[in-house]
Design a protein around this motif. Structure first.
Motif, PDB file in Angstrom:
ATOM      1  N   PRO A 388       0.825  -1.216   0.000  1.00 41.94           N
ATOM      2  CA  PRO A 388       0.000   0.000   0.000  1.00 41.94           C
ATOM      3  C   PRO A 388       0.858   1.265   0.000  1.00 41.94           C
ATOM      4  O   PRO A 388       2.040   1.237   0.349  1.00 41.94           O
ATOM      5  CB  PRO A 388      -0.785  -0.130   1.308  1.00 41.94           C
ATOM      6  N   ARG A 389       0.242   2.372  -0.348  1.00 42.50           N
ATOM      7  CA  ARG A 389       0.966   3.641  -0.375  1.00 42.50           C
ATOM      8  C   ARG A 389       1.302   4.110   1.035  1.00 42.50           C
ATOM      9  O   ARG A 389       2.281   4.828   1.238  1.00 42.50           O
ATOM     10  CB  ARG A 389       0.182   4.709  -1.144  1.00 42.50           C
ATOM     11  N   CYS A 390       0.492   3.720   2.038  1.00 45.03           N
ATOM     12  CA  CYS A 390       0.802   4.076   3.417  1.00 45.03           C
ATOM     13  C   CYS A 390      -0.099   3.331   4.378  1.00 45.03           C
ATOM     14  O   CYS A 390      -1.094   2.723   3.977  1.00 45.03           O
ATOM     15  CB  CYS A 390       0.655   5.584   3.633  1.00 45.03           C
ATOM     16  N   TRP A 391       0.293   3.381   5.664  1.00 40.71           N
ATOM     17  CA  TRP A 391      -0.515   2.910   6.777  1.00 40.71           C
ATOM     18  C   TRP A 391      -0.833   4.121   7.651  1.00 40.71           C
ATOM     19  O   TRP A 391       0.064   4.870   8.012  1.00 40.71           O
ATOM     20  CB  TRP A 391       0.226   1.868   7.601  1.00 40.71           C
ATOM     21  N   VAL A 392      -2.103   4.309   7.980  1.00 38.90           N
ATOM     22  CA  VAL A 392      -2.511   5.459   8.790  1.00 38.90           C
ATOM     23  C   VAL A 392      -2.866   4.981  10.196  1.00 38.90           C
ATOM     24  O   VAL A 392      -3.707   4.092  10.359  1.00 38.90           O
ATOM     25  CB  VAL A 392      -3.712   6.196   8.164  1.00 38.90           C
ATOM     26  N   VAL A 393      -2.214   5.572  11.196  1.00 42.80           N
ATOM     27  CA  VAL A 393      -2.486   5.253  12.596  1.00 42.80           C
ATOM     28  C   VAL A 393      -2.487   6.558  13.383  1.00 42.80           C
ATOM     29  O   VAL A 393      -1.512   7.326  13.307  1.00 42.80           O
ATOM     30  CB  VAL A 393      -1.444   4.290  13.196  1.00 42.80           C
ATOM     31  N   ASP A 394      -3.547   6.819  14.104  1.00 47.05           N
ATOM     32  CA  ASP A 394      -3.639   8.026  14.927  1.00 47.05           C
ATOM     33  C   ASP A 394      -2.724   7.868  16.141  1.00 47.05           C
ATOM     34  O   ASP A 394      -2.990   7.059  17.030  1.00 47.05           O
ATOM     35  CB  ASP A 394      -5.087   8.238  15.364  1.00 47.05           C
ATOM     36  N   GLU A 395      -1.668   8.650  16.168  1.00 47.85           N
ATOM     37  CA  GLU A 395      -0.688   8.542  17.243  1.00 47.85           C
ATOM     38  C   GLU A 395      -1.301   8.878  18.601  1.00 47.85           C
ATOM     39  O   GLU A 395      -0.883   8.344  19.640  1.00 47.85           O
ATOM     40  CB  GLU A 395       0.495   9.478  16.961  1.00 47.85           C
ATOM     41  N   ALA A 396      -2.308   9.756  18.610  1.00 48.22           N
ATOM     42  CA  ALA A 396      -2.953  10.147  19.862  1.00 48.22           C
ATOM     43  C   ALA A 396      -4.046   9.180  20.286  1.00 48.22           C
ATOM     44  O   ALA A 396      -4.609   9.316  21.376  1.00 48.22           O
ATOM     45  CB  ALA A 396      -3.542  11.556  19.720  1.00 48.22           C
ATOM     46  N   GLY A 397      -4.363   8.212  19.442  1.00 45.90           N
ATOM     47  CA  GLY A 397      -5.414   7.245  19.759  1.00 45.90           C
ATOM     48  C   GLY A 397      -4.859   5.992  20.402  1.00 45.90           C
ATOM     49  O   GLY A 397      -3.643   5.830  20.575  1.00 45.90           O
ATOM     50  N   PRO A 398      -5.731   5.039  20.761  1.00 50.86           N
ATOM     51  CA  PRO A 398      -5.289   3.813  21.420  1.00 50.86           C
ATOM     52  C   PRO A 398      -4.300   3.002  20.592  1.00 50.86           C
ATOM     53  O   PRO A 398      -3.406   2.358  21.139  1.00 50.86           O
ATOM     54  CB  PRO A 398      -6.590   3.035  21.641  1.00 50.86           C
ATOM     55  N   ALA A 399      -4.447   3.019  19.260  1.00 45.97           N
ATOM     56  CA  ALA A 399      -3.557   2.235  18.399  1.00 45.97           C
ATOM     57  C   ALA A 399      -2.187   2.871  18.227  1.00 45.97           C
ATOM     58  O   ALA A 399      -1.294   2.270  17.625  1.00 45.97           O
ATOM     59  CB  ALA A 399      -4.200   2.026  17.027  1.00 45.97           C
ATOM     60  N   GLY A 400      -2.004   4.083  18.772  1.00 45.52           N
ATOM     61  CA  GLY A 400      -0.705   4.750  18.646  1.00 45.52           C
ATOM     62  C   GLY A 400       0.433   3.948  19.235  1.00 45.52           C
ATOM     63  O   GLY A 400       1.594   4.077  18.796  1.00 45.52           O
ATOM     64  N   SER A 401       0.153   3.100  20.209  1.00 46.36           N
ATOM     65  CA  SER A 401       1.209   2.299  20.827  1.00 46.36           C
ATOM     66  C   SER A 401       1.804   1.280  19.866  1.00 46.36           C
ATOM     67  O   SER A 401       2.889   0.745  20.106  1.00 46.36           O
ATOM     68  CB  SER A 401       0.647   1.570  22.049  1.00 46.36           C
ATOM     69  N   LEU A 402       1.129   1.002  18.752  1.00 39.60           N
ATOM     70  CA  LEU A 402       1.624   0.028  17.780  1.00 39.60           C
ATOM     71  C   LEU A 402       2.576   0.636  16.769  1.00 39.60           C
ATOM     72  O   LEU A 402       3.253  -0.100  16.033  1.00 39.60           O
ATOM     73  CB  LEU A 402       0.444  -0.607  17.028  1.00 39.60           C
ATOM     74  N   ILE A 403       2.655   1.955  16.712  1.00 33.92           N
ATOM     75  CA  ILE A 403       3.439   2.619  15.665  1.00 33.92           C
ATOM     76  C   ILE A 403       4.910   2.211  15.678  1.00 33.92           C
ATOM     77  O   ILE A 403       5.473   1.898  14.612  1.00 33.92           O
ATOM     78  CB  ILE A 403       3.272   4.155  15.757  1.00 33.92           C
ATOM     79  N   PRO A 404       5.605   2.202  16.824  1.00 34.78           N
ATOM     80  CA  PRO A 404       7.022   1.796  16.792  1.00 34.78           C
ATOM     81  C   PRO A 404       7.232   0.411  16.196  1.00 34.78           C
ATOM     82  O   PRO A 404       8.151   0.211  15.386  1.00 34.78           O
ATOM     83  CB  PRO A 404       7.432   1.854  18.269  1.00 34.78           C
ATOM     84  N   ALA A 405       6.405  -0.558  16.570  1.00 31.88           N
ATOM     85  CA  ALA A 405       6.564  -1.915  16.046  1.00 31.88           C
ATOM     86  C   ALA A 405       6.252  -1.974  14.557  1.00 31.88           C
ATOM     87  O   ALA A 405       6.916  -2.701  13.801  1.00 31.88           O
ATOM     88  CB  ALA A 405       5.650  -2.883  16.810  1.00 31.88           C
ATOM     89  N   LEU A 406       5.271  -1.202  14.109  1.00 33.40           N
ATOM     90  CA  LEU A 406       4.936  -1.177  12.687  1.00 33.40           C
ATOM     91  C   LEU A 406       6.071  -0.577  11.872  1.00 33.40           C
ATOM     92  O   LEU A 406       6.435  -1.105  10.807  1.00 33.40           O
ATOM     93  CB  LEU A 406       3.647  -0.376  12.472  1.00 33.40           C
ATOM     94  N   ARG A 407       6.647   0.505  12.358  1.00 30.09           N
ATOM     95  CA  ARG A 407       7.756   1.130  11.636  1.00 30.09           C
ATOM     96  C   ARG A 407       9.003   0.261  11.656  1.00 30.09           C
ATOM     97  O   ARG A 407       9.745   0.189  10.670  1.00 30.09           O
ATOM     98  CB  ARG A 407       8.038   2.503  12.240  1.00 30.09           C
TER      99      ARG A 407
END
Length: 499
Positions: A388-407
């Motif tokens: 995909p062109r990108c993955w969108v995750v709201d850093e201020a939302g509950p799923a924000g904790s997943l961003i480091p592992a996704l990156r």
């Protein structure tokens, strides 16, 4: 109110009091030729299971057959307070499915693993303690997670704990869903398709009063039954039985204005058919004094909380407007964008996708399951398959904790600011209004929209996470995915120029 009181020869002894053997809410398909219910009752008796009159009544109506010998009711729902004996109906239906109806696969699922195991041990004992039934058993599987009874003829009764993946890959003739008051779209999405290729399938739901957003499927079934009773036009495929009271006079039959007193013994009798068999008024009085009026009304009198059906439903986007955009053949094409969202209490997570579909934008819920431990692995799988062109995750939302592992896994993650979240919600709303959005009419996405509300965000608004009785993570995920189609994305260093 009519109570079933058997005749007694000894006039000196007080007559026992029995609970109502007929439900307050009853809606069944109008057309049938015969019923296999009596055969099921007789088989249960041979196995040592003697059923109460109300249990026999449910089997009689739930196992009605049409002229073509298919089930009159595809779905049968029994909504009755706890400890009344719904397990006896389950066992009788499973015995009949195995030994009378020749159903190749019966799937029994419960919300909790321990509940499923208790049910397995009860049916195992009934079968193995009956010589006529035991000799037809090929083997009994007792491996944890694979509990099953298999007959010589190939018929199988399998037990599962519900999850987003339970039941996938199985083609069940009959699905038994216990603890139906905890039954959401994730489990239904896994189990319902298993019946698509079956010639004469049937789904049985067993539960007690609704408990908010966890009772989405039970709320749908109940709403269909109420609509049939109010309109006088029976639902053609649903048999619904509910033992409960009506404390607010808002669900009486047409022309009725009565309501029930929560503290009255008559209310206990009305909602509990097992009084006189395995319950007593004395025991229920102790429960009321110990539990308090609210819990007692829910657990013993069947007064439930059913989400997304009524005045609070479809507040932001109308149901007709949403349904008009449904296209079961639509598919997204490259480039696509994915998004991830999670409930505030981290109980469920969702992955949504958006992509072009002709001149419209296609949105879809790719996955929606309990917890969050599965998300990164699933995202990596989708990344490899779709790029995909990108993955969108709201850093201020509950799923924000997943961003480091996704990156860390190499995914291109975009995190919108607050104003961009508001833009995403506005764009989604406008696309529905302009009919430039298309979807495949998924129940989990419709359920989220039905209960969704707005929260102010500056001069704009966003989807409200708290204070709603429904899981909106599927809705937030597709909203952010659609926004991700238009956001500016940095090309990775060294990326080839394909144009």
């Amino acid at each position: 109110m009519s109570l079933l009181v058997p005749e007694r020869n000894d006039a000196a002894e007080p007559e026992p009091v029995y609970g109502a053997q007929r439900p307050r809410l009853l809606a069944v398909p109008p057309t049938f030729r015969s019923s296999a219910g009596q055969e099921a009752v007789e088989l249960a008796a041979r196995a040592g299971l003697e059923l109460d009159p109300w249990q026999q009544h449910v089997l009689d109506l739930g196992l009605r057959e049409r002229e073509d010998l298919r089930w009159a009711a595809f779905e049968v729902c029994v909504n009755v307070p706890r400890q009344n004996g719904k397990g006896g109906i389950i066992e009788a239906r499973e015995l009949a499915g195995l030994f009378l109806f020749g159903e190749r696969l019966i799937l029994h699922s419960a919300h909790e693993f321990k509940t499923s195991i208790v049910a397995f041990r009860r049916i195992e004992a009934l079968i193995l303690n009956c010589d006529d039934l035991r000799k037809r058993v090929a083997r009994v599987r007792k491996t944890t997670g694979e509990e099953a009874v298999e007959l010589i003829g190939g018929q199988t009764l399998r037990f599962l704990a519900r999850s987003g993946g339970s039941g996938r890959g199985f083609t069940g003739d009959c699905n038994i869903l216990d603890e139906a008051m905890i039954l959401g779209d994730d489990a239904m999405s896994a189990l319902m398709p298993t019946m698509a290729a079956v010639d004469n399938p049937q789904m049985w739901y067993f539960g007690s009063a609704g408990i908010g957003h966890q009772s989405m499927q039970l709320a749908r079934l109940r709403a269909r039954a109420l609509a049939a009773l109010e309109s006088g036009e029976p639902d053609p495929s649903l048999a619904y039985f509910e033992w409960s009271i009506n404390p607010h006079a808002d669900e009486c039959l047409p022309g009725c204005t009565e309501h029930d007193d929560v503290d009255a013994p008559e209310s206990v009798l009305k909602a509990n058919p097992a009084v006189g068999y395995r319950l007593t008024l004395e025991k229920t009085t102790r429960e009321r004094l110990s539990m308090g009026p609210g819990p007692f009304a829910r657990e013993r009198l069947g007064v439930g909380d059913y989400p997304s059906h009524g005045a609070d439903a479809w507040q932001v986007i109308g149901e007709d407007a949403w349904r008009a955009l449904a296209d079961g053949t639509s598919k997204p094409v490259d480039p696509v964008a994915f998004a991830i969202d999670m409930t505030p209490e981290r109980s469920h997570s969702a992955i949504g996708v958006a992509g072009a579909s002709g001149e419209a934008t296609h949105v879809e819920v790719v996955d929606h399951r309990p917890g969050s431990g599965w998300v990164v692995e699933r995202a990596c799988d989708l990344q490899e398959r779709w790029n995909p062109r990108c993955w969108v995750v709201d850093e201020a939302g509950p799923a924000g904790s997943l961003i480091p592992a996704l990156r860390e896994a190499g995914l291109q993650v975009i995190s919108p600011k607050a104003r961009q979240v508001a833009q995403a919600c506005g764009q989604f709303y406008d696309a529905v209004a302009e009919q430039s959005l298309v979807h495949i009419d998924e129940p989990r996405l419709a359920a989220a929209l039905a209960g969704a509300q707005r929260r102010p965000l500056g001069d704009a608004w966003a989807w409200a996470r708290r204070g709603v009785s429904v899981d909106i993570s599927p809705l937030v995920a597709v909203t952010l995915a659609k926004w991700g189609l238009g956001v500016e994305v940095e090309e990775p260093e060294g990326a080839p120029n394909l144009w």
